[in-house]
Design a protein around this motif. Sequence first.
Motif, PDB file in Angstrom:
ATOM      1  N   THR A 125       0.860  -1.169   0.000  1.00 37.38           N
ATOM      2  CA  THR A 125       0.000   0.000   0.000  1.00 37.38           C
ATOM      3  C   THR A 125       0.904   1.229   0.000  1.00 37.38           C
ATOM      4  O   THR A 125       1.927   1.254   0.686  1.00 37.38           O
ATOM      5  CB  THR A 125      -0.898  -0.028   1.245  1.00 37.38           C
ATOM      6  OG1 THR A 125      -1.847  -1.070   1.101  1.00 37.38           O
ATOM      7  CG2 THR A 125      -1.618   1.283   1.452  1.00 37.38           C
ATOM      8  N   ASP A 126       0.554   2.244  -0.795  1.00 35.53           N
ATOM      9  CA  ASP A 126       1.446   3.397  -0.987  1.00 35.53           C
ATOM     10  C   ASP A 126       1.918   3.990   0.335  1.00 35.53           C
ATOM     11  O   ASP A 126       3.090   4.335   0.503  1.00 35.53           O
ATOM     12  CB  ASP A 126       0.747   4.461  -1.824  1.00 35.53           C
ATOM     13  CG  ASP A 126       0.688   4.091  -3.294  1.00 35.53           C
ATOM     14  OD1 ASP A 126      -0.027   4.776  -4.046  1.00 35.53           O
ATOM     15  OD2 ASP A 126       1.356   3.109  -3.692  1.00 35.53           O
ATOM     16  N   SER A 127       1.005   4.138   1.285  1.00 36.27           N
ATOM     17  CA  SER A 127       1.347   4.789   2.552  1.00 36.27           C
ATOM     18  C   SER A 127       2.258   3.931   3.427  1.00 36.27           C
ATOM     19  O   SER A 127       2.806   4.419   4.415  1.00 36.27           O
ATOM     20  CB  SER A 127       0.079   5.136   3.321  1.00 36.27           C
ATOM     21  OG  SER A 127      -0.648   3.966   3.623  1.00 36.27           O
ATOM     22  N   MET A 128       2.440   2.656   3.068  1.00 37.03           N
ATOM     23  CA  MET A 128       3.259   1.749   3.863  1.00 37.03           C
ATOM     24  C   MET A 128       4.650   1.537   3.282  1.00 37.03           C
ATOM     25  O   MET A 128       5.476   0.838   3.874  1.00 37.03           O
ATOM     26  CB  MET A 128       2.564   0.385   3.959  1.00 37.03           C
ATOM     27  CG  MET A 128       1.147   0.431   4.464  1.00 37.03           C
ATOM     28  SD  MET A 128       1.071   0.912   6.203  1.00 37.03           S
ATOM     29  CE  MET A 128      -0.710   0.805   6.468  1.00 37.03           C
ATOM     30  N   LYS A 129       4.894   2.104   2.128  1.00 39.19           N
ATOM     31  CA  LYS A 129       6.192   1.884   1.481  1.00 39.19           C
ATOM     32  C   LYS A 129       7.306   2.544   2.283  1.00 39.19           C
ATOM     33  O   LYS A 129       7.134   3.640   2.806  1.00 39.19           O
ATOM     34  CB  LYS A 129       6.171   2.450   0.064  1.00 39.19           C
ATOM     35  CG  LYS A 129       5.293   1.663  -0.885  1.00 39.19           C
ATOM     36  CD  LYS A 129       5.285   2.288  -2.270  1.00 39.19           C
ATOM     37  CE  LYS A 129       4.404   1.496  -3.210  1.00 39.19           C
ATOM     38  NZ  LYS A 129       4.326   2.122  -4.553  1.00 39.19           N
ATOM     39  N   GLY A 130       8.437   1.849   2.379  1.00 40.07           N
ATOM     40  CA  GLY A 130       9.611   2.421   3.018  1.00 40.07           C
ATOM     41  C   GLY A 130       9.899   1.874   4.398  1.00 40.07           C
ATOM     42  O   GLY A 130      11.055   1.666   4.759  1.00 40.07           O
ATOM     43  N   ARG A 131       8.877   1.631   5.214  1.00 41.44           N
ATOM     44  CA  ARG A 131       9.101   1.156   6.581  1.00 41.44           C
ATOM     45  C   ARG A 131       8.779  -0.318   6.762  1.00 41.44           C
ATOM     46  O   ARG A 131       9.177  -0.921   7.767  1.00 41.44           O
ATOM     47  CB  ARG A 131       8.282   1.978   7.568  1.00 41.44           C
ATOM     48  CG  ARG A 131       8.657   3.430   7.633  1.00 41.44           C
ATOM     49  CD  ARG A 131       7.985   4.107   8.816  1.00 41.44           C
ATOM     50  NE  ARG A 131       6.537   4.042   8.747  1.00 41.44           N
ATOM     51  CZ  ARG A 131       5.764   3.516   9.689  1.00 41.44           C
ATOM     52  NH1 ARG A 131       6.308   2.981  10.783  1.00 41.44           N
ATOM     53  NH2 ARG A 131       4.456   3.518   9.559  1.00 41.44           N
ATOM     54  N   PHE A 132       8.061  -0.913   5.817  1.00 41.93           N
ATOM     55  CA  PHE A 132       7.638  -2.296   5.929  1.00 41.93           C
ATOM     56  C   PHE A 132       8.247  -3.105   4.784  1.00 41.93           C
ATOM     57  O   PHE A 132       8.278  -2.640   3.649  1.00 41.93           O
ATOM     58  CB  PHE A 132       6.112  -2.409   5.867  1.00 41.93           C
ATOM     59  CG  PHE A 132       5.409  -1.720   7.003  1.00 41.93           C
ATOM     60  CD1 PHE A 132       5.075  -0.377   6.915  1.00 41.93           C
ATOM     61  CD2 PHE A 132       5.077  -2.409   8.158  1.00 41.93           C
ATOM     62  CE1 PHE A 132       4.417   0.253   7.954  1.00 41.93           C
ATOM     63  CE2 PHE A 132       4.425  -1.784   9.202  1.00 41.93           C
ATOM     64  CZ  PHE A 132       4.096  -0.454   9.098  1.00 41.93           C
ATOM     65  N   THR A 133       8.714  -4.312   5.103  1.00 42.61           N
ATOM     66  CA  THR A 133       9.281  -5.193   4.090  1.00 42.61           C
ATOM     67  C   THR A 133       8.729  -6.599   4.284  1.00 42.61           C
ATOM     68  O   THR A 133       8.843  -7.166   5.369  1.00 42.61           O
ATOM     69  CB  THR A 133      10.808  -5.237   4.163  1.00 42.61           C
ATOM     70  OG1 THR A 133      11.335  -3.907   4.034  1.00 42.61           O
ATOM     71  CG2 THR A 133      11.375  -6.097   3.046  1.00 42.61           C
ATOM     72  N   ILE A 134       8.148  -7.145   3.218  1.00 42.23           N
ATOM     73  CA  ILE A 134       7.606  -8.500   3.267  1.00 42.23           C
ATOM     74  C   ILE A 134       8.592  -9.460   2.612  1.00 42.23           C
ATOM     75  O   ILE A 134       9.274  -9.102   1.645  1.00 42.23           O
ATOM     76  CB  ILE A 134       6.224  -8.560   2.573  1.00 42.23           C
ATOM     77  CG1 ILE A 134       5.502  -9.861   2.886  1.00 42.23           C
ATOM     78  CG2 ILE A 134       6.355  -8.343   1.071  1.00 42.23           C
ATOM     79  CD1 ILE A 134       4.032  -9.860   2.416  1.00 42.23           C
ATOM     80  N   SER A 135       8.684 -10.662   3.164  1.00 36.28           N
ATOM     81  CA  SER A 135       9.584 -11.664   2.583  1.00 36.28           C
ATOM     82  C   SER A 135       8.998 -13.054   2.822  1.00 36.28           C
ATOM     83  O   SER A 135       8.198 -13.254   3.742  1.00 36.28           O
ATOM     84  CB  SER A 135      10.986 -11.560   3.187  1.00 36.28           C
ATOM     85  OG  SER A 135      10.949 -11.766   4.585  1.00 36.28           O
ATOM     86  N   ARG A 136       9.440 -13.998   2.005  1.00 34.96           N
ATOM     87  CA  ARG A 136       8.890 -15.350   2.068  1.00 34.96           C
ATOM     88  C   ARG A 136      10.022 -16.368   2.179  1.00 34.96           C
ATOM     89  O   ARG A 136      11.039 -16.241   1.508  1.00 34.96           O
ATOM     90  CB  ARG A 136       8.073 -15.620   0.802  1.00 34.96           C
ATOM     91  CG  ARG A 136       7.286 -16.896   0.797  1.00 34.96           C
ATOM     92  CD  ARG A 136       6.426 -16.970  -0.459  1.00 34.96           C
ATOM     93  NE  ARG A 136       7.218 -17.308  -1.636  1.00 34.96           N
ATOM     94  CZ  ARG A 136       6.744 -17.252  -2.879  1.00 34.96           C
ATOM     95  NH1 ARG A 136       5.526 -16.822  -3.105  1.00 34.96           N
ATOM     96  NH2 ARG A 136       7.505 -17.606  -3.886  1.00 34.96           N
ATOM     97  N   ASP A 137       9.835 -17.361   3.028  1.00 38.39           N
ATOM     98  CA  ASP A 137      10.786 -18.470   3.157  1.00 38.39           C
ATOM     99  C   ASP A 137      10.044 -19.757   2.847  1.00 38.39           C
ATOM    100  O   ASP A 137       9.318 -20.286   3.697  1.00 38.39           O
ATOM    101  CB  ASP A 137      11.383 -18.496   4.565  1.00 38.39           C
ATOM    102  CG  ASP A 137      12.527 -19.492   4.706  1.00 38.39           C
ATOM    103  OD1 ASP A 137      12.497 -20.530   4.010  1.00 38.39           O
ATOM    104  OD2 ASP A 137      13.429 -19.252   5.519  1.00 38.39           O
TER     105      ASP A 137
END
Length: 126
Positions: free
Chosen positions: A61-73
């Motif tokens: 979501t545009d307002s969440m860019k920069g501080r949140f990072t999603i990753s998958r294992d």
Amino acid sequence: QVQLVESGGGLVQPGGSLRLSCAISGRRLDYYAIGWFRQSPGKEREGISCISSGDGRTFYTDSMKGRFTISRDNAKNTVDLQMNNLQPEDTAVYYCAANSFCALGSGRIYLSMRYWGKGTLVSVSS
């Protein structure tokens, strides 16, 4: 039946970081798109990020860019959400959810997900 269990929530001071984890059981992780959402007290649930099935493209979501990072294992069958520079307004119950695709539009992640976890509470306070 797919089950999702969130972990990693807790109390953190403003400016701090937390890493949330979503454990998926019942199906191979890469079969699903997995999203992270949150609901603050008195507010509607909102989307944060989503990682697609297969190629693992990430969306925010545009307002969440920069501080949140999603990753998958895929080996661990988990999807993590790294959260940095947390502020009191980030206090919420955080949920992960699964669907066949990431529902996107107008700069945000939609709540159109089939399976949901029960959530983990994140509190940001000094």
